[in-house]
Enzyme design. Structure first.
Site, mmCIF file in Angstrom:
data_model
loop_
_atom_site.group_PDB
_atom_site.id
_atom_site.type_symbol
_atom_site.label_atom_id
_atom_site.label_comp_id
_atom_site.label_asym_id
_atom_site.label_seq_id
_atom_site.Cartn_x
_atom_site.Cartn_y
_atom_site.Cartn_z
ATOM 1 N N LYS A 101 0.820 -1.220 0.000
ATOM 2 C CA LYS A 101 0.000 0.000 0.000
ATOM 3 C C LYS A 101 0.847 1.261 0.000
ATOM 4 O O LYS A 101 0.363 2.345 -0.321
ATOM 5 C CB LYS A 101 -0.938 0.015 1.207
ATOM 6 C CG LYS A 101 -2.150 -0.879 0.983
ATOM 7 C CD LYS A 101 -3.256 -0.599 1.969
ATOM 8 C CE LYS A 101 -4.501 -1.387 1.580
ATOM 9 N NZ LYS A 101 -5.470 -1.491 2.633
ATOM 10 N N LYS A 110 -4.353 -9.513 -7.250
ATOM 11 C CA LYS A 110 -5.643 -9.900 -6.671
ATOM 12 C C LYS A 110 -6.732 -8.906 -7.092
ATOM 13 O O LYS A 110 -6.438 -7.721 -7.324
ATOM 14 C CB LYS A 110 -5.550 -10.023 -5.147
ATOM 15 C CG LYS A 110 -5.429 -8.719 -4.413
ATOM 16 C CD LYS A 110 -5.643 -8.890 -2.908
ATOM 17 C CE LYS A 110 -5.555 -7.517 -2.256
ATOM 18 N NZ LYS A 110 -5.806 -7.434 -0.860
ATOM 19 N N LYS A 158 -10.780 -3.611 -4.601
ATOM 20 C CA LYS A 158 -11.829 -2.591 -4.637
ATOM 21 C C LYS A 158 -11.322 -1.326 -5.297
ATOM 22 O O LYS A 158 -12.090 -0.548 -5.854
ATOM 23 C CB LYS A 158 -12.251 -2.230 -3.204
ATOM 24 C CG LYS A 158 -12.875 -3.347 -2.409
ATOM 25 C CD LYS A 158 -13.060 -2.865 -0.959
ATOM 26 C CE LYS A 158 -13.400 -3.994 -0.015
ATOM 27 N NZ LYS A 158 -13.150 -3.658 1.390
HETATM 28 P P1 TYM Z 1 -11.100 -6.149 3.040
HETATM 29 O O1 TYM Z 1 -12.180 -5.200 3.343
HETATM 30 O O2 TYM Z 1 -9.990 -5.730 2.156
HETATM 31 O O3 TYM Z 1 -11.704 -7.464 2.414
HETATM 32 C C1 TYM Z 1 -12.784 -8.144 3.018
HETATM 33 C C2 TYM Z 1 -12.594 -9.635 2.894
HETATM 34 O O4 TYM Z 1 -12.453 -10.004 1.528
HETATM 35 C C3 TYM Z 1 -11.269 -10.780 1.341
HETATM 36 N N1 TYM Z 1 -10.721 -10.481 0.014
HETATM 37 C C4 TYM Z 1 -10.497 -11.402 -0.923
HETATM 38 N N2 TYM Z 1 -10.685 -12.733 -0.931
HETATM 39 C C5 TYM Z 1 -10.372 -13.396 -2.068
HETATM 40 N N3 TYM Z 1 -9.896 -12.782 -3.184
HETATM 41 C C6 TYM Z 1 -9.691 -11.462 -3.219
HETATM 42 N N4 TYM Z 1 -9.252 -10.858 -4.323
HETATM 43 C C7 TYM Z 1 -9.998 -10.694 -2.045
HETATM 44 N N5 TYM Z 1 -9.931 -9.370 -1.742
HETATM 45 C C8 TYM Z 1 -10.367 -9.261 -0.473
HETATM 46 C C9 TYM Z 1 -10.334 -10.335 2.450
HETATM 47 O O5 TYM Z 1 -9.362 -11.317 2.712
HETATM 48 C C10 TYM Z 1 -11.314 -10.138 3.593
HETATM 49 O O6 TYM Z 1 -11.580 -11.375 4.209
HETATM 50 N N6 TYM Z 1 -8.207 -6.218 7.110
HETATM 51 C C11 TYM Z 1 -9.448 -6.703 6.549
HETATM 52 C C12 TYM Z 1 -10.665 -6.277 7.332
HETATM 53 C C13 TYM Z 1 -10.625 -6.632 8.781
HETATM 54 C C14 TYM Z 1 -10.808 -7.917 9.339
HETATM 55 C C15 TYM Z 1 -10.735 -7.732 10.743
HETATM 56 C C16 TYM Z 1 -11.018 -9.189 8.798
HETATM 57 C C17 TYM Z 1 -10.445 -5.750 9.807
HETATM 58 N N7 TYM Z 1 -10.521 -6.430 10.971
HETATM 59 C C18 TYM Z 1 -10.853 -8.807 11.617
HETATM 60 C C19 TYM Z 1 -11.147 -10.256 9.686
HETATM 61 C C20 TYM Z 1 -11.067 -10.065 11.065
HETATM 62 C C21 TYM Z 1 -9.596 -6.120 5.155
HETATM 63 O O7 TYM Z 1 -9.019 -5.134 4.805
HETATM 64 O O8 TYM Z 1 -10.508 -6.750 4.397
#
Ligand code: TYM
Length: 329
Positions: free
Chosen positions: A111, A195, A198
Site C-alpha cells: 500500500k 488480486k 476494490k
Molecule cells: P477487506 O475489506 O480488504 O476485504 C474483506 C474480505 O475479503 C477478502 N478479500 C479477498 N478474498 C479473495 N480474493 C480477493 N481478491 C480478495 N480481496 C479481499 C479479504 O481477505 C477479507 O476477508 N483487514 C481486513 C478487514 C478486517 C478484518 C478484521 C477481517 C479488519 N478487521 C478482523 C477479519 C477479522 C480487510 O481489509 O478486508
C-alpha cells in the site's frame, strides 16, 4: 459454542473476491458458530475518506452482509466504531507489538510502495494490523474466515495473543484463519497476477456484487486468458483461465476438475458465456435483497442491536484484559 469473527472495510466496490473469499463463508459458518460480522469503519479511515460517502459505504456493506444471507437472528452484525473497546484494545496491543513485525507486513509494503514521500505515510496504515488483532481478540474468537491476503495479519494476531498470554497472563484465545480453496484468492480479470481489488482503476478488473448484467458480461468477456485455447487449470502457466475456473467452481460448488472435463474440446468463448450466466444468476438474488433492505429502518435496527450485543461481550473481555495488565482502578 465456538466463536467466529470477521470484518469487511466499507470502502466501496465490494466484489466477487470479497464474496467468495469471505462473505460466502460467513453464511455457512453462522449455523455452527456464535458469529460476529463487523463493518470495520475505523480501518477505512487509515486512508482519507469523504465522511458522507463513508456513512453510505457502511450501510452498503451492512446491507450486503444481509443480502448474501447473513442472518441477524443467528449472527451479530455491527459497526466497529459503535463498540469503543476496539480502539481501546488496539492501543493495548500496540504496546505489545514491535516495529519490526509491523514493518514486515506485505499489505503495508504494497500500500505504501508508490508513495514517494515516505515521511507522509499514515501511522494508521502502519498500525492497521493491531486494530485488526484487537477486533479478533476482543471476542475470544476461535475462527476468522478471510481471504488469503489477510493470512499474515492473522499470524500476527496469533503471535500477539501468545506473547501476551506468555508474558503478561493467559488473557486471549489464540484464533485460527479459515480460507476457502477456490475463493481464497480471486485475481483481477484484466491482470490475473494481481488480486481482485476494490481500488483498482480499471472497473473491468473486478465484478462488484451490485454490477448490472451488462457490466458482468462485459467484464467476463474481456477477461485476460492466453493463446493456447485449451481449458485447463494451471495457475502458473494459465493464470487467467485458472482464475475463471476458480470463480466458476466457487460460485457453483462444482469441483474444478469436473468443470474442466465438461469443457473438453470447447473454447474460451463458450466457457466465458456460461460463466457470465452463472455469475449473473448468482448475483441476482443478492442485488434484489440488497435493494429491499438498504434504505430500511430494519437495517439500522439490526446494526443498533448488533452493537449492543457485541459491546456486552467486548466489555467482559476488556475487564479481564485491564485486570491482567494492571490497568485502571
Ligand atoms: P477487506 O475489506 O480488504 O476485504 C474483506 C474480505 O475479503 C477478502 N478479500 C479477498 N478474498 C479473495 N480474493 C480477493 N481478491 C480478495 N480481496 C479481499 C479479504 O481477505 C477479507 O476477508 N483487514 C481486513 C478487514 C478486517 C478484518 C478484521 C477481517 C479488519 N478487521 C478482523 C477479519 C477479522 C480487510 O481489509 O478486508
Amino acid at each position: 459454542m465456538k466463536r467466529v469473527f470477521s470484518g469487511v472495510q466499507p470502502t466501496g466496490n465490494i466484489h466477487l473476491g470479497n464474496y467468495l473469499g469471505a462473505l460466502k463463508q460467513f453464511v455457512d459458518l453462522q449455523n455452527d458458530y456464535e458469529s460476529l460480522f463487523c463493518i470495520v469503519d475505523l480501518h477505512a479511515i487509515t486512508v482519507p475518506q469523504d465522511p458522507k460517502k463513508l456513512k453510505e459505504n457502511i450501510l452498503d456493506v451492512a446491507a450486503l452482509y444481509l443480502a448474501v444471507g447473513v442472518d441477524p437472528k443467528k449472527s451479530i452484525v455491527f459497526v466497529q466504531s459503535d463498540v469503543s473497546a476496539h480502539s481501546e484494545l488496539g492501543w493495548i496491543l500496540t504496546c505489545s507489538s514491535h516495529m519490526g513485525e509491523l514493518s514486515r507486513m506485505t499489505q503495508f509494503k504494497a500500500k505504501t510502495a508508490n508513495t514517494s514521500n515516505k515521511d507522509s505515510i499514515g501511522t494508521g496504515l502502519f498500525s492497521y494490523p493491531l486494530l485488526m488483532a484487537a477486533d479478533i481478540l476482543l471476542y475470544d474468537t476461535d475462527v476468522v474466515p478471510v481471504g488469503v491476503d489477510q493470512k499474515q495479519h492473522i499470524e500476527l494476531t496469533r503471535d500477539l495473543a501468545i506473547r501476551v498470554n506468555n508474558t503478561v497472563k493467559k488473557t486471549f484465545v489464540v484464533p485460527e484463519g479459515r480460507y476457502i480453496k477456490e475463493g481464497a484468492r480471486v485475481m483481477g480479470l484484466d491482470d490475473p497476477t494481481k488480486k481482485m481489488s476494490k481500488s483498482a482503476e480499471n472497473q473491468h478488473s473486478r465484478i462488484s456484487l451490485l454490477d448490472d448484467d451488462n457490466k458482468i458480461k462485459k467484464s467476463i468477456m474481456k477477461a485476460t486468458t492466453d493463446s493456447e485455447g485449451i481449458i485447463r487449470f494451471d495457475i502458473e502457466e494459465k493464470p487467467g483461465i485458472s482464475n475463471l475456473l476458480n470463480i466458476y467452481s466457487a460460485l457453483t460448488g462444482e469441483p474444478v476438475e469436473d468443470i474442466v472435463k465438461s469443457y473438453d474440446g470447447k473454447g474460451y468463448g463458450d466457457f466465458k458465456k456460461d460463466l457470465v450466466e452463472v455469475t449473473q444468476n448468482s448475483l441476482k438474488p443478492i442485488k434484489e435483497r440488497f435493494n429491499e433492505i438498504r434504505h430500511s429502518q430494519e437495517l439500522i435496527d439490526i446494526l443498533k442491536d448488533g452493537a449492543e450485543r457485541a459491546d456486552a461481550i467486548a466489555r467482559k473481555t476488556m475487564k479481564r484484559v485491564k485486570e491482567n495488565f494492571g490497568l485502571g482502578l
